[in-house]
Design a protein around this motif. Structure first.
Motif, short mmCIF file in Angstrom:
data_model
loop_
_atom_site.label_atom_id
_atom_site.label_comp_id
_atom_site.label_asym_id
_atom_site.label_seq_id
_atom_site.Cartn_x
_atom_site.Cartn_y
_atom_site.Cartn_z
N THR A 50 -40.33 -54.66 -16.85
CA THR A 50 -39.85 -55.82 -17.61
C THR A 50 -38.33 -55.81 -17.57
O THR A 50 -37.70 -54.77 -17.76
CB THR A 50 -40.32 -55.75 -19.08
OG1 THR A 50 -41.75 -55.61 -19.09
CG2 THR A 50 -39.92 -56.98 -19.85
N PHE A 51 -37.74 -56.95 -17.30
CA PHE A 51 -36.29 -57.04 -17.31
C PHE A 51 -35.89 -58.33 -18.00
O PHE A 51 -36.67 -59.27 -18.09
CB PHE A 51 -35.71 -56.98 -15.89
CG PHE A 51 -36.06 -58.16 -15.03
CD1 PHE A 51 -35.22 -59.25 -14.95
CD2 PHE A 51 -37.24 -58.18 -14.31
CE1 PHE A 51 -35.55 -60.35 -14.16
CE2 PHE A 51 -37.58 -59.26 -13.51
CZ PHE A 51 -36.73 -60.35 -13.44
N THR A 52 -34.70 -58.34 -18.50
CA THR A 52 -34.16 -59.54 -19.11
C THR A 52 -32.86 -59.87 -18.42
O THR A 52 -32.17 -58.99 -17.91
CB THR A 52 -33.91 -59.35 -20.63
OG1 THR A 52 -33.01 -58.27 -20.80
CG2 THR A 52 -35.21 -59.08 -21.37
N SER A 53 -32.56 -61.14 -18.38
CA SER A 53 -31.35 -61.57 -17.70
C SER A 53 -30.81 -62.81 -18.39
O SER A 53 -31.57 -63.70 -18.75
CB SER A 53 -31.68 -61.88 -16.25
OG SER A 53 -30.59 -62.53 -15.63
N PRO A 54 -29.51 -62.87 -18.54
CA PRO A 54 -28.91 -64.09 -19.11
C PRO A 54 -28.68 -65.16 -18.04
O PRO A 54 -27.94 -66.10 -18.25
CB PRO A 54 -27.59 -63.58 -19.69
CG PRO A 54 -27.22 -62.44 -18.80
CD PRO A 54 -28.53 -61.81 -18.41
N GLU A 69 -26.06 -65.86 -10.80
CA GLU A 69 -26.60 -65.55 -9.48
C GLU A 69 -27.61 -64.41 -9.58
O GLU A 69 -27.66 -63.69 -10.57
CB GLU A 69 -25.46 -65.16 -8.53
CG GLU A 69 -24.49 -66.30 -8.30
CD GLU A 69 -23.37 -65.90 -7.34
OE1 GLU A 69 -23.51 -64.88 -6.63
OE2 GLU A 69 -22.36 -66.61 -7.32
N GLU A 70 -28.40 -64.26 -8.50
CA GLU A 70 -29.37 -63.18 -8.45
C GLU A 70 -28.86 -62.09 -7.52
O GLU A 70 -28.07 -62.35 -6.62
CB GLU A 70 -30.71 -63.69 -7.91
CG GLU A 70 -31.39 -64.66 -8.82
CD GLU A 70 -32.74 -65.10 -8.27
OE1 GLU A 70 -33.23 -64.49 -7.29
OE2 GLU A 70 -33.30 -66.05 -8.80
N ARG A 71 -29.32 -60.86 -7.76
CA ARG A 71 -29.03 -59.77 -6.86
C ARG A 71 -30.17 -58.77 -6.95
O ARG A 71 -30.91 -58.73 -7.92
CB ARG A 71 -27.70 -59.11 -7.15
CG ARG A 71 -27.63 -58.36 -8.46
CD ARG A 71 -26.24 -57.74 -8.65
NE ARG A 71 -26.14 -57.15 -9.95
CZ ARG A 71 -26.34 -55.86 -10.21
NH1 ARG A 71 -26.65 -55.04 -9.25
NH2 ARG A 71 -26.23 -55.41 -11.43
N THR A 72 -30.30 -57.98 -5.91
CA THR A 72 -31.33 -56.96 -5.87
C THR A 72 -30.91 -55.78 -6.72
O THR A 72 -29.74 -55.41 -6.74
CB THR A 72 -31.56 -56.51 -4.41
OG1 THR A 72 -31.91 -57.65 -3.63
CG2 THR A 72 -32.66 -55.48 -4.31
N ALA A 73 -31.88 -55.21 -7.39
CA ALA A 73 -31.62 -54.04 -8.22
C ALA A 73 -32.68 -52.99 -7.93
O ALA A 73 -33.75 -53.30 -7.41
CB ALA A 73 -31.64 -54.41 -9.70
#
Length: 190
Positions: A10-14, A24-28
Motif C-alpha cells: 500500500t502506498f500513498t501519494s499526493p 509526476e510518477e517515478r519507479t520506486a
C-alpha cells in the motif's frame, strides 16, 4: 495455498494534489521481509502480480507473464496453441477449429461467435462467426506468428516463408468467404 507467499503493498501519494508539487510518477523499490524463508514458493503481490525465484538471481525475483511463471514449451499441445492465440491477440472466447503442427511450424484455424445472443434460436445470425488462419514458427519464447490468410494450399505462406513445410499446408482448403465477410484475402504481420 502453501506454494505462494502473498504480499499486499500500500502506498500513498499526493500526486493528485497539484498544489503539493508532486505531479509526476517515478519507479520506486519496495523491500519486503517475509516471516520465514521463501523456499520454492512464488510471491503474489496485491492479488494479481506473480513473481518467482525460478530463473532469477537471488535475492531478486522474476516477474511472471500472462502465461504464468513457466509458460508452456512450444510444441503440438493445447497449452501451446493457447499461447499462439495470445500471440495474435485473438478475441476472448475464441475456439480452435483445427491445428496442423510438427513442433517447429504450426497452422492454426480459429473462430469466435458474432451476432446477437439468441439462446437456441434457429436464426442464422445466432451461429454466425468470424475466423482466421495463422501460420507460426517456433521460437524459444513461444509461437511466432508469421502470416495470416484465408486462402487454401501453400502458395501464400510459402511466398512469405519458403521454408514452411508443404506437408502442413498442401491439404488446407480456403476458409469459407461467409465466415470472413469483412476480412481481406491476405495480410501479413509486420
Amino acid at each position: 495455498m502453501t506454494d505462494l507467499a502473498r504480499v499486499q503493498i500500500t502506498f500513498t501519494s499526493p500526486s493528485g494534489d497539484r498544489s503539493s508539487g508532486c505531479t509526476e510518477e517515478r519507479t520506486a523499490t519496495a523491500e519486503v521481509r517475509l516471516p520465514e524463508p521463501l523456499g520454492d514458493r512464488d510471491v503474489i503481490v496485491d492479488n494479481y502480480t506473480r513473481f518467482t525465484a525460478d530463473g532469477a538471481k537471488p535475492p531478486a525475483l522474476r516477474l511472471c507473464g500472462e502465461l504464468g511463471c513457466t509458460p508452456p514449451a512450444t510444441g503440438c499441445t493445447t497449452a501451446s496453441y493457447e499461447q499462439a492465440l495470445m500471440a495474435v491477440n485473438a478475441p476472448d472466447h475464441t475456439y480452435r477449429n483445427s491445428e496442423k503442427c510438427d513442433g517447429k511450424w504450426l497452422v492454426l484455424d480459429f473462430s469466435w461467435r458474432t451476432g446477437p445472443a439468441c439462446g437456441g434460436s434457429p436464426d442464422p445470425a445466432c451461429s454466425s462467426r468470424l475466423g482466421d488462419r495463422w501460420f507460426f514458427r517456433a521460437k524459444e519464447s513461444g509461437w511466432d506468428p508469421i502470416f495470416r490468410t484465408s486462402a487454401g494450399g501453400c502458395q501464400d505462406i510459402q511466398r512469405r516463408e519458403p521454408a514452411f513445410p508443404t506437408s502442413l499446408c498442401a491439404s488446407l482448403a480456403p476458409l469459407s468467404p461467409s465466415l470472413h465477410p469483412s476480412h481481406p484475402p491476405a495480410t501479413t504481420t509486420p
